[in-house]
Scaffold this active site. Structure first.
Site, PDB file in Angstrom:
ATOM      1  N   ALA A  65      -1.059 -10.578  35.394  1.00 27.47           N
ATOM      2  CA  ALA A  65      -0.304 -10.060  36.431  1.00 27.47           C
ATOM      3  C   ALA A  65      -0.719 -10.892  37.742  1.00 27.47           C
ATOM      4  O   ALA A  65      -1.745 -11.069  38.145  1.00 27.47           O
ATOM      5  CB  ALA A  65      -0.615  -8.727  36.781  1.00 27.47           C
ATOM      6  N   GLU A  66       0.452 -11.432  38.418  1.00 28.35           N
ATOM      7  CA  GLU A  66       0.326 -12.443  39.475  1.00 28.35           C
ATOM      8  C   GLU A  66      -0.474 -12.087  40.742  1.00 28.35           C
ATOM      9  O   GLU A  66      -0.974 -13.041  41.479  1.00 28.35           O
ATOM     10  CB  GLU A  66       1.724 -13.013  39.784  1.00 28.35           C
ATOM     11  CG  GLU A  66       2.722 -11.819  40.421  1.00 28.35           C
ATOM     12  CD  GLU A  66       3.600 -11.530  39.449  1.00 28.35           C
ATOM     13  OE1 GLU A  66       3.225 -11.193  38.554  1.00 28.35           O
ATOM     14  OE2 GLU A  66       4.715 -11.361  39.978  1.00 28.35           O
ATOM     15  N   HIS A  67      -0.757 -10.499  41.051  1.00 25.34           N
ATOM     16  CA  HIS A  67      -1.551 -10.292  42.130  1.00 25.34           C
ATOM     17  C   HIS A  67      -2.906 -10.281  41.890  1.00 25.34           C
ATOM     18  O   HIS A  67      -3.740  -9.833  42.571  1.00 25.34           O
ATOM     19  CB  HIS A  67      -1.003  -9.123  42.672  1.00 25.34           C
ATOM     20  CG  HIS A  67      -1.095  -7.902  41.767  1.00 25.34           C
ATOM     21  ND1 HIS A  67      -0.308  -7.787  40.535  1.00 25.34           N
ATOM     22  CD2 HIS A  67      -1.573  -6.755  41.748  1.00 25.34           C
ATOM     23  CE1 HIS A  67      -0.590  -6.946  39.897  1.00 25.34           C
ATOM     24  NE2 HIS A  67      -1.173  -5.980  40.697  1.00 25.34           N
TER      25      HIS A  67
ATOM     26  N   SER B  95      -5.355 -16.185  41.594  1.00 24.32           N
ATOM     27  CA  SER B  95      -4.213 -16.042  40.687  1.00 24.32           C
ATOM     28  C   SER B  95      -3.156 -17.081  40.672  1.00 24.32           C
ATOM     29  O   SER B  95      -2.749 -17.429  39.268  1.00 24.32           O
ATOM     30  CB  SER B  95      -3.689 -14.598  41.007  1.00 24.32           C
ATOM     31  OG  SER B  95      -2.802 -14.190  40.102  1.00 24.32           O
TER      32      SER B  95
END
Lengths: 226, 218, 218, 226
Positions: free
Chosen positions: B45-47, B87
């Protein structure tokens, strides 16, 4: 030397015309207590806000924006905050959108003494407008410059009185890097402990970056926004 | 199985054991439900999460564990957390094997437009530009047309997300690979003809000599 | 107190409560022993520690806790650890208040040479270039001469560590500030004359109108 | 899918002419088990080694170098390894020295898809030789490009079988960033645990970066080297 103070006191650090870095990704890690006091206890205006998303319809940033106190936004995904969306329609220059990783890296660079860097993201899109393009090893990159703020608001799960912060799970996101890229950093913490109680291996943000610690009393409502 | 799940199931067959994958909002999130037995993937998940798991059970939501859509989730054993700069270093640095996302338009050169419609309110690009540039493989998973209007076009007219990044397009009508020679239809949904797929597609399709029926079997 | 400790003690008086400091190898490490009561400083070690403490007791060394010289140390309450990229981001980003290090040569423009002697084996610059460029205040702490040969020179002849970075020089003979007008002698060791300090210094010294006796008292 | 293997097997990843990233700062975090097997079980030569210090007189890299298998070094402080010092004397081009933070940032950039960045460190020194110099906001910066390797050797305190690594205390240093900047990454670990046993908040290097995990059996002698 305890850095613990009240949110009311801490938000006085924000002055007219300041650039304010606000941690959080949607609700996760959003410093809602500080934003609430900025809303109610501060009159600072002409603010430039750096935030991944400027929060949601149900968080505090939108209320500050409705007061007309934010004149510029640097962000990435603003789909959950209709006021920011309207700002962009009314004045395209008032909202600067970046690829999320570019925004994160610009802030990291701001805290790391890096003036600028070359990223491949955004090449061939509107993002490249006005930016230097350069080829390394046959691939094109855009030059992106560092971004810093006067004040940063971040949220910690646990902070010690010296400002060491542990940010749990997916709350680290932007707060952890913004803490390094502002002149004055305020952390709100769900739990405040004595110095020495936080495991050194769990420190997300070392205390040297943090100027003030306040108790976190307001939570963002947990909803799905995208 | 509805069209969206058929698409998701076909996409899931592209995944290999150990792959690091990122799923966009909407249809792509369904891919997680169709990962074949014996294949373990790591959801990014990019966060700031590696090893994201299913949605949290009602009443057991943890506000510190959300996905990129703000939805409360769980994490799997072996997960880890990190900040956004770390990330996206991971994403931009080529450490995501497959990113799966929707599109407004994809064209014959693999250009992708999925972040704004001119004249409509702009939500921002979020992490999409980073993901498609950084990931080793980019799969567009979407319904073939938008209310009958082709999404697979000769040349994108909407603002681009990135240039020449899409490797593969999976729709309810078939599977299309983006190649140097153009778009190659390699699989077709049961009961359809290549002409029917072409008719729903603005870009010219090259029909693979080895055209197969779209594989959404077990 | 020997010359080195007198120098270290005088340097320690520059430190303010809450300062983040980095101490170079050798003489500068002695500064930690002279930090005044009531002043708490955070010792940074460039390979990834904030809050470094005293040397580990013999028999209680922990191989995972070493200082930048490879020496086993302890950490203080409130410490933290991180990788080298993060550590130098901190340093380069201006988050170290004071860095204290030795010099082979310092000149009237605040140029510093402290990493190699031409013709001798080159040890490498390590973190010195980063530290002096990044720190808010750079203090050179050293013996005034190298076996009688001046270290404070008109113009550095050795390869530079950095240009125009030194703020202050503390030696056993006195305290010198680097200013736009040149080197200003502001404090002098008891029993010495300004002429004697100048004689041991190649660069021209401006004698402060407010010249004080070097403060190494309590 | 366990990534656990033997050091003998893992060092086969190193081929003639490879660039090998070696974690560690002096003794802390030095992957001595892997280096010992590279010394005794591998014949790979013509190697370029990227290492902060190439270890010390008492660690294993110097022995590999004495075998004549290392043709180039990228490092920062080489004062504790006299063989590297001699290489630099014999052929100045064979040892490239960087400010330590520049070396760390180049490796981070290599893993982060950043082609190059501007740093103020090294301006006006020999470091600027051959590099582009550019002014941002009145201050001069040097352009530094990314650095990557074919293989990285790193050391963890605890690793799980999926490769998630916890590096304790001051052992994180270069290993944590090198793990992100090589095509094949081998971690030696003092302790190997099942997936799920390592706290997600303590992961220094996520397992997705690590290709092989081996038991750490050789320790660097604890001495002072500078």
């Amino acid at each position: 030397m305890s850095k613990v103070t009240t949110a009311t006191e801490a938000v006085k650090a924000v002055r007219d015309g300041d650039t304010l870095l606000v941690g959080g990704f949607l609700t996760a890690g959003s410093p809602e207590t500080l934003l609430e006091k900025l809303l109610t206890e501060s009159t600072a205006r002409g603010l430039t806000v750096v935030s991944n998303d400027t929060g949601t319809e149900h968080t505090n940033m939108i209320k500050i924006m409705k007061q007309g106190r934010v004149v510029k936004v640097h962000g990435s995904y603003i789909g959950a905050n209709p006021v920011t969306g309207q700002m962009l329609i009314d004045d395209p220059d008032s909202v600067v959108l970046y690829p999320q990783g570019t925004l994160a890296e610009k802030i990291r660079a701001g805290g790391a003494g890096i003036a600028a860097f070359y990223t491949p993201v955004g090449v061939g899109t509107v993002v490249e407008k006005g930016k230097e393009k350069r080829t390394f090893d046959g691939k094109e990159y855009l030059l992106e410059t560092a971004l810093r703020g006067n004040v940063a608001f971040i949220k910690a799960t646990i902070a010690d009185k010296a400002g060491n912060c542990f940010m749990r799970g997916s709350t680290k996101n932007f707060g952890a890097i913004m803490a390094r890229a502002a002149d004055y950093v305020v952390a709100e913490a769900e739990k405040i402990v004595e110095v020495g109680e936080l495991d050194p291996e769990l420190v997300t943000v070392p205390g040297i970056f943090v100027d003030a610690v306040v108790p976190s009393e307001v939570k963002a409502p947990l909803k799905t926004y995208v | 199985m509805d069209a969206k799940n058929r698409i998701a199931k076909r996409v899931a067959k592209e995944l290999k054991d150990g792959n690091v994958i990122n799923l966009g909002i909407g249809l792509p999130t369904l891919v997680a439900n169709h990962v074949p037995d014996g294949i373990n993937v790591v959801l990014q998940a990019e966060h700031g999460i590696l090893g994201a798991g299913p949605a949290a059970e009602p009443g057991r939501e943890d506000p510190d564990y959300i996905n990129a859509g703000g939805f409360p989730i769980t994490v799997r054993p072996g997960a880890s957390f990190f900040d956004s700069a770390t990330s996206f270093a991971l994403i931009r640095g080529g450490h995501v094997d497959v990113t799966i996302l929707g599109a407004l338009q994809v064209d014959a050169e693999g250009n992708l437009a999925n972040w704004m419609v001119p004249g409509k309110r702009v939500p921002g690009m979020g992490g999409a530009m980073d993901l498609v540039v950084g990931a080793k493989k980019v799969i567009v998973a979407m319904e073939h047309t938008a209310k009958g209007s082709p999404r697979i076009v000769k040349k994108c007219t909407y603002p681009l997300t990135a240039v020449n990044v899409v490797d593969m397009i999976v729709t309810e009508m078939g599977v299309i690979h983006v190649t140097d020679k153009g778009l190659v239809l390699t699989e077709i949904a049961p009961g359809l003809t290549a002409d029917e797929v072409q008719a729903a597609t603005e870009a010219d399709l090259i029909i693979s000599e080895d055209l197969k029926v779209m594989d959404i079997g077990n």
